[in-house]
Enzyme design. Structure first.
Site, mmCIF file in Angstrom:
data_model
loop_
_atom_site.group_PDB
_atom_site.id
_atom_site.type_symbol
_atom_site.label_atom_id
_atom_site.label_comp_id
_atom_site.label_asym_id
_atom_site.label_seq_id
_atom_site.Cartn_x
_atom_site.Cartn_y
_atom_site.Cartn_z
ATOM 1 C CB SER A 117 68.365 29.846 50.962
ATOM 2 O OG SER A 117 68.501 31.034 50.194
ATOM 3 N N GLY A 158 71.272 33.006 48.470
ATOM 4 C CA GLY A 158 71.057 34.309 49.078
ATOM 5 C C GLY A 158 69.649 34.856 48.942
ATOM 6 C CE LYS A 162 78.032 33.190 48.901
ATOM 7 N NZ LYS A 162 76.733 33.309 48.254
ATOM 8 C CG HIS A 168 80.078 30.192 44.404
ATOM 9 N ND1 HIS A 168 79.262 31.232 44.017
ATOM 10 C CD2 HIS A 168 79.543 29.684 45.546
ATOM 11 C CE1 HIS A 168 78.280 31.343 44.905
ATOM 12 N NE2 HIS A 168 78.426 30.413 45.836
ATOM 13 C CD GLU A 192 76.424 26.725 46.478
ATOM 14 O OE1 GLU A 192 76.242 26.885 47.688
ATOM 15 O OE2 GLU A 192 77.120 27.483 45.792
ATOM 16 C CG ASN A 204 81.310 30.799 49.822
ATOM 17 O OD1 ASN A 204 82.258 31.573 49.974
ATOM 18 N ND2 ASN A 204 80.620 30.731 48.694
ATOM 19 C CD GLU A 259 77.849 34.488 45.057
ATOM 20 O OE1 GLU A 259 78.919 34.572 45.680
ATOM 21 O OE2 GLU A 259 76.750 34.300 45.607
HETATM 22 P P1 PGA Z 1 73.621 31.285 50.815
HETATM 23 O O1 PGA Z 1 74.869 31.052 49.840
HETATM 24 O O2 PGA Z 1 73.695 30.226 51.882
HETATM 25 O O3 PGA Z 1 73.836 32.664 51.365
HETATM 26 O O4 PGA Z 1 72.394 31.157 49.979
HETATM 27 C C1 PGA Z 1 75.296 29.751 49.505
HETATM 28 C C2 PGA Z 1 76.480 29.807 48.589
HETATM 29 O O5 PGA Z 1 76.534 30.672 47.707
HETATM 30 O O6 PGA Z 1 77.412 28.987 48.725
#
Ligand code: PGA
Length: 246
Positions: free
Chosen positions: A208, A169, A11, A93, A163, A9, A95
């Site tokens: 992560s 992150g 983003k 997601h 997640e 992803n 976010e």
């Molecule tokens: P990350 O993000 O691997 O940077 O923690 C995962 C995600 O949001 O899909």
């Protein structure tokens, strides 16, 4: 047997110059092993689909609108992603659940739109840190799954991504035991709503995931792949995760 899926992803990252990163990822992915999907921003989907042609790497979107067309300035329909050659789309997601205040009902409508367009929906669920601290993790992911999973979901058109919001992150991950417990719970709920078909739905872990922890996480029962954010942006970080799934 559920084949593992490693999904990147990107983003809101990537420009035309990122073609070299995709080229390096494509060069390192074989036809065997895990399925590999890259979800770049909308602006790169057309370019990346062309670039990935003839390779095993699939290209997907990070979101879609629930409607097939209409007066929705700035939005992109699932059918438009399909038209470009994208095969998957991430919906719900965390976010977007936070930034765009998407509800479970919104997420389900988007997943339905993806299915109607002939795409695979990757439906994300996950608890916040406060919810985990309050001991609500299983109840939260169960509620999100129940509210976000469309009636027409099959193992072929749906992937679930667990997640934990606090792991995205941050460099922090749940323990292997915690990941196992959540995935087992999601598997049981999928069975309850989909019957035997629920056994074949892939459940990804995200938050992560890195080269250093991928093998351990991917070995957990009912972890059928990973949704990778930051570490999916370069071949150097992403390919070891793909290799760990083989
Ligand atoms: P990350 O993000 O691997 O940077 O923690 C995962 C995600 O949001 O899909």
């Amino acid at each position: 047997m559920r084949r593992k899926l490693i999904a990147g992803n990107w983003k809101m990252n990537g420009t035309a110059a990122s073609a070299s990163d995709l080229a390096a990822i494509i060069a390192g992915v074989g036809a065997d092993g895990a399925e590999v999907l890259i979800c770049p921003p909308f602006t790169l989907i057309d370019r990346f689909v062309q670039q990935a042609k003839g390779s095993p790497v699939m290209i997907g979107g990070q979101d879609c609108h629930p409607n097939p067309s209409g007066a929705h300035t700035g939005c992109v329909a699932a059918a438009m992603l399909m038209d470009l050659g994208a095969s998957h789309v991430i919906v719900g997601h965390s976010e977007r659940r936070t930034d765009q205040r998407e509800t479970d009902a919104d997420v389900r409508a988007k997943a339905e739109a993806a299915h109607a367009a002939g795409m695979v929906a990757i439906i994300c669920v996950g608890e916040s840190e406060a919810e985990r601290d309050a001991g609500q993790t299983l109840a939260i992911v169960e509620r999100q799954l129940a509210g976000s999973l469309p009636a027409g979901a099959t193992a072929a058109n749906t992937v679930i991504a667990y997640e934990p919001v606090w792991a995205i992150g941050t460099g922090r991950t749940p323990t292997v035991a915690d990941v196992r417990a959540v995935h087992a719970h999601l598997r049981a709920r999928l069975g309850a709503s989909m019957g035997a078909e629920g056994q074949d739905v892939r459940i990804l872990y995200g938050g992560s995931v890195k080269a250093t922890n991928a093998a351990e996480l991917l070995a957990v029962e009912d972890v059928d792949g990973a949704l990778v954010g930051g570490a999916s942006l370069t071949a150097a970080q992403f390919l070891p995760i793909v290799a760990a799934a083989a």
